[in-house]
Write a protein that holds these residues in place. Structure first.
Motif, PDB file in Angstrom:
ATOM      1  N   SER A 296       0.827  -1.204   0.000  1.00 49.03           N
ATOM      2  CA  SER A 296       0.000   0.000   0.000  1.00 49.03           C
ATOM      3  C   SER A 296       0.864   1.257   0.000  1.00 49.03           C
TER       4      SER A 296
ATOM      5  N   LEU B 299      -2.389   3.564   0.483  1.00 53.08           N
ATOM      6  CA  LEU B 299      -2.559   3.226   1.891  1.00 53.08           C
ATOM      7  C   LEU B 299      -3.794   3.873   2.494  1.00 53.08           C
TER       8      LEU B 299
ATOM      9  N   SER C 275      -6.718   1.745   1.615  1.00 51.92           N
ATOM     10  CA  SER C 275      -6.678   0.480   2.351  1.00 51.92           C
ATOM     11  C   SER C 275      -7.086   0.682   3.807  1.00 51.92           C
TER      12      SER C 275
END
Length: 250
Positions: free
Chosen positions: A40, A195, A198
């Protein structure tokens, strides 16, 4: 936030903000197992790096043209640049999505995530204001020596606007690094999501089932915040005004 990410059990009291015994890296292992932090982070780096590169290149070129080139409609064009800044990005989401996904076919791709952020009007404004501060004598002397506009921009103007360059890089970095809505719309593939996306998915779907959901969320937030803090620490020493008048006499 950092201490909370190391706690085995959540402690939301004021005392929980102080280092204590029983600290563990289990929260980082927990969230890494769910969102794969390294992958990520790489996705965030590609997305953010592409946005920064495009923003700097187009911002420098547009800012220099608006500040130093004389052409008809320059004032009107600059007014349009300022006007664009008052349009919320949320109003553009649907037309941009249709354009990027349906017209250009860039769904599930890094260019599809980068293109909407490629030109930043704030960066254009910052570079224009810095270029306007440069003494006219420097540009006149360069033209007398036979330098073209590209050579003047590269050899004369850019070395003198380093504070603006670093400021634009840092301000541009913060936006796409923390952006989760647009990349989420462009790609649903977990191996391409930055990220921030995520972490948003983790908080929505998985965090409640974790042994310490607060600690896992804080661990992800620490990983997300660390590059921005590091970048500011590295760049802060350069946030000083350049002596732009040192190249002329008097």
């Amino acid at each position: 936030m950092f201490i909370g990410s190391l706690q085995a059990m959540p402690d939301t009291s004021p005392a929980g903000a102080l280092p204590s015994t029983g600290l563990t890296l289990g929260n980082y292992r927990e969230i890494n197992a769910q969102v794969h932090l390294v992958r990520s982070l790489v996705n965030s780096g590609i997305f953010t790096g592409g946005v920064i590169a495009c923003t700097v290149v187009f911002g420098v070129l547009a800012g220099y043209a608006l500040a130093r080139l004389r052409f008809r409609g320059r004032g009107t064009l600059f007014a349009v640049v300022l006007l664009v800044q008052v349009v919320p990005f949320q109003l553009l989401l649907i037309p941009l999505y249709v354009l990027i996904v349906r017209s250009y076919g860039l769904a599930d791709s890094y260019p599809g995530m980068i293109l909407p952020y490629a030109i930043n009007t704030t960066a254009v404004f910052v570079f224009r204001q810095f270029f306007l501060q440069l003494p006219d004598e420097l540009f006149a002397a360069a033209r007398v020596d036979g330098a073209g506009e590209v050579r003047i921009l590269r050899s004369v103007a850019l070395p003198l606007v380093r504070p603006a360059l670093l400021t634009v890089v840092l301000l541009t970095f913060i936006g796409p690094w923390n952006e989760f809505l647009w990349p989420f719309l462009i790609t649903k593939q977990t191996d391409m999501q930055p990220l921030a996306v995520s972490l948003a998915n983790y908080i929505s779907n998985v965090a409640a089932r974790a042994a310490n959901p607060y600690g896992a969320v804080l661990a992800g937030a620490c990983v997300l915040a660390a590059p921005a803090v590091a970048l500011f620490i590295v760049f802060q020493r350069y946030f000083t005004s350049t002596n732009i008048g040192s190249g002329v006499k008097g």
